[in-house]
Design a protein around this motif. Sequence first.
Motif, mmCIF file in Angstrom:
data_model
loop_
_atom_site.group_PDB
_atom_site.id
_atom_site.type_symbol
_atom_site.label_atom_id
_atom_site.label_comp_id
_atom_site.label_asym_id
_atom_site.label_seq_id
_atom_site.Cartn_x
_atom_site.Cartn_y
_atom_site.Cartn_z
ATOM 1 N N GLY A 71 0.817 -1.208 0.000
ATOM 2 C CA GLY A 71 0.000 0.000 0.000
ATOM 3 C C GLY A 71 0.850 1.257 0.000
ATOM 4 N N ASN A 72 1.921 1.258 0.781
ATOM 5 C CA ASN A 72 2.839 2.398 0.778
ATOM 6 C C ASN A 72 3.484 2.578 -0.586
ATOM 7 O OD1 ASN A 72 2.393 3.184 3.397
ATOM 8 N ND2 ASN A 72 4.400 2.600 4.183
ATOM 9 N N LEU A 73 3.868 1.471 -1.195
ATOM 10 C CA LEU A 73 4.494 1.541 -2.517
ATOM 11 C C LEU A 73 3.513 2.092 -3.547
ATOM 12 C CD1 LEU A 73 6.868 1.012 -4.395
ATOM 13 C CD2 LEU A 73 6.092 -1.375 -4.591
ATOM 14 N N ARG A 74 2.274 1.633 -3.512
ATOM 15 C CA ARG A 74 1.259 2.158 -4.434
ATOM 16 C C ARG A 74 1.057 3.655 -4.216
ATOM 17 N NH1 ARG A 74 -1.426 -2.682 -3.116
ATOM 18 N NH2 ARG A 74 -2.764 -1.570 -1.619
ATOM 19 N N TYR A 75 1.020 4.056 -2.943
ATOM 20 C CA TYR A 75 0.834 5.476 -2.644
ATOM 21 C C TYR A 75 2.005 6.293 -3.193
ATOM 22 C CZ TYR A 75 0.008 9.838 -0.220
ATOM 23 O OH TYR A 75 -0.213 11.178 0.044
ATOM 24 N N LEU A 76 3.214 5.810 -2.986
ATOM 25 C CA LEU A 76 4.403 6.507 -3.488
ATOM 26 C C LEU A 76 4.357 6.641 -5.008
ATOM 27 C CD1 LEU A 76 7.380 7.573 -3.143
ATOM 28 C CD2 LEU A 76 8.090 5.184 -3.378
ATOM 29 N N LYS A 77 4.098 5.553 -5.698
ATOM 30 C CA LYS A 77 4.069 5.583 -7.162
ATOM 31 C C LYS A 77 2.987 6.522 -7.675
ATOM 32 C CE LYS A 77 3.808 1.604 -9.049
ATOM 33 N NZ LYS A 77 3.263 0.237 -9.197
ATOM 34 N N ASP A 78 1.810 6.442 -7.052
ATOM 35 C CA ASP A 78 0.694 7.280 -7.491
ATOM 36 C C ASP A 78 0.989 8.750 -7.241
ATOM 37 O OD1 ASP A 78 -2.178 7.597 -8.357
ATOM 38 O OD2 ASP A 78 -2.311 8.439 -6.339
ATOM 39 N N PHE A 79 1.509 9.068 -6.069
ATOM 40 C CA PHE A 79 1.792 10.464 -5.729
ATOM 41 C C PHE A 79 2.846 11.041 -6.672
ATOM 42 C CE2 PHE A 79 3.700 14.048 -3.635
ATOM 43 C CZ PHE A 79 2.667 14.643 -2.922
ATOM 44 N N GLU B 274 8.864 14.701 -12.498
ATOM 45 C CA GLU B 274 10.308 14.812 -12.721
ATOM 46 C C GLU B 274 11.057 13.592 -12.180
ATOM 47 O OE1 GLU B 274 8.672 19.006 -12.167
ATOM 48 O OE2 GLU B 274 8.407 17.048 -11.221
ATOM 49 N N LEU B 275 10.451 12.875 -11.244
ATOM 50 C CA LEU B 275 11.086 11.710 -10.641
ATOM 51 C C LEU B 275 10.601 10.428 -11.310
ATOM 52 C CD1 LEU B 275 10.827 12.580 -6.827
ATOM 53 C CD2 LEU B 275 12.623 13.201 -8.463
ATOM 54 N N LYS B 276 11.459 9.421 -11.312
ATOM 55 C CA LYS B 276 11.084 8.113 -11.855
ATOM 56 C C LYS B 276 11.317 7.068 -10.766
ATOM 57 C CE LYS B 276 11.615 5.028 -15.800
ATOM 58 N NZ LYS B 276 10.171 5.066 -16.039
ATOM 59 N N VAL B 277 10.247 6.445 -10.330
ATOM 60 C CA VAL B 277 10.332 5.405 -9.313
ATOM 61 C C VAL B 277 10.680 4.075 -9.971
ATOM 62 C CG1 VAL B 277 9.042 4.088 -7.579
ATOM 63 C CG2 VAL B 277 8.690 6.564 -7.803
ATOM 64 N N ILE B 278 11.784 3.470 -9.536
ATOM 65 C CA ILE B 278 12.146 2.139 -10.015
ATOM 66 C C ILE B 278 11.390 1.151 -9.128
ATOM 67 C CG2 ILE B 278 14.029 0.588 -10.616
ATOM 68 C CD1 ILE B 278 14.123 3.505 -11.853
ATOM 69 N N GLU B 279 10.316 0.581 -9.652
ATOM 70 C CA GLU B 279 9.439 -0.224 -8.810
ATOM 71 C C GLU B 279 10.164 -1.462 -8.282
ATOM 72 O OE1 GLU B 279 5.001 -2.237 -8.790
ATOM 73 O OE2 GLU B 279 5.683 -1.082 -10.517
ATOM 74 N N PRO B 280 10.265 -1.591 -6.953
ATOM 75 C CA PRO B 280 10.959 -2.753 -6.400
ATOM 76 C C PRO B 280 10.115 -4.008 -6.468
ATOM 77 C CG PRO B 280 10.051 -1.430 -4.622
ATOM 78 C CD PRO B 280 9.768 -0.688 -5.908
ATOM 79 N N GLN B 281 10.766 -5.123 -6.666
ATOM 80 C CA GLN B 281 10.114 -6.427 -6.597
ATOM 81 C C GLN B 281 10.217 -7.004 -5.188
ATOM 82 O OE1 GLN B 281 12.370 -8.463 -9.628
ATOM 83 N NE2 GLN B 281 11.377 -7.347 -11.306
ATOM 84 N N GLY B 282 11.141 -6.459 -4.421
ATOM 85 C CA GLY B 282 11.332 -6.861 -3.034
ATOM 86 C C GLY B 282 12.022 -5.748 -2.268
#
Length: 394
Positions: free
Chosen positions: A297-305, A312-320
């Motif tokens: 849920g935190n990861l989804r919130y971070l990516k969405d925000f 300007e930022l690019k989140v490298i989505e972690p698998q773990g």
Amino acid sequence: MAYDFDSVILRRQTGASKWDTLAERFGKDDVIPMWVADMDFASPSCVQEALVERAKHGVYGYAVRTDEYFDSIIHWMKERHGWTVEREWIASATGVVPALTVIVQAFTQEGDGVLIQPPVYYPFKRVIRAWGRNVVENPLVYRNGHYEIDFDDLEEKAKEARVMFLCSPHNPVGRVWREDELRRIGEICLRHQVLVVADEIHADLVYSGFHHTPFASLSEQFAAASITCAAPSKTFNLAGLNTAYVVVPNAALKSRYELMLAKASMASVNVFGAHALAAAYREGGPWLDALMDYLEGNLRYLKDFVGRHIPELKVIEPQGTYLVWVDCRALGFERAALDHFFVHEAGLALDEGHLFGEEGVGFQRINIACPRSVLEQGLQQLNEAVERVVRRKA
């Protein structure tokens, strides 16, 4: 059972490295710490209760590893990772980094090469250089927002190394290596007689759709030519209790490791850490499952925000892992200016990307293992800083 990950627990003035060294580490202490890899969540109640019960005994003398200690590790590895571990494979360690220190001394000579895959956990390089060994780098390839292994380069670099530090899952880029990738690593290292030292401390922290495979579980050959470093410390927030251990299926390698461990006087067991490990592995599974739901849920919130407010930022989505690698290069700052921006403009204490190697310049690592309200506040501060410092000047 409901678990509370939303409550904000005050950690200042508790001797917490994450919170009580901010002025020393970042030059100011009025920042939100989202750097060092521990969580701002209380450990599960089963661990707390085990520690309280042991504390009530009142005698805290020299400790040994009990049947319960070994059985809990064996059970956890089998149930969580499908890996059958034998009791006689398990050796002690005061921490994963201390274990790497012992391994470097036991299995290499001064001037030997130790292979790493940057951008990677920065103590790897520190340990290698501290003992006069050579750092051999097989940089990961960053392509289309995703990191991959350059296997052709790995084949060449393996010729220069005696040992490989394999970060699995990878910190900081968050890759959970696939079985086919691990097999190629193992085949290359076998060909060149390179000992694989798998740092699997983040093994339990894997997101939906991905699966951690212990390197040594893939074949008897890989098991015989590898050492696995593990701990419940990241999983259950036990970093201060010295709960690490190593798994060494090859009896000759284990004997060599334990001989150096004894020479370094690092074979002792933390009496509380041993109890915490056993309790966590015996009863902590449901808590971990709830934790992973919250982290997702935190990861989804971070990516969405970031996607909506800070493009300007690019989140490298972690698998773990609960560590997120963020590409900040589009902000346009040089190395030192980027660090200054996050601390002094955004009020955030993150781990600077360049710590993980030259490949990390322009990146920052953010720890999302915190109550969502803290994450929300941090991202809002970051958005306001980008608006004030970057967009308005543009």
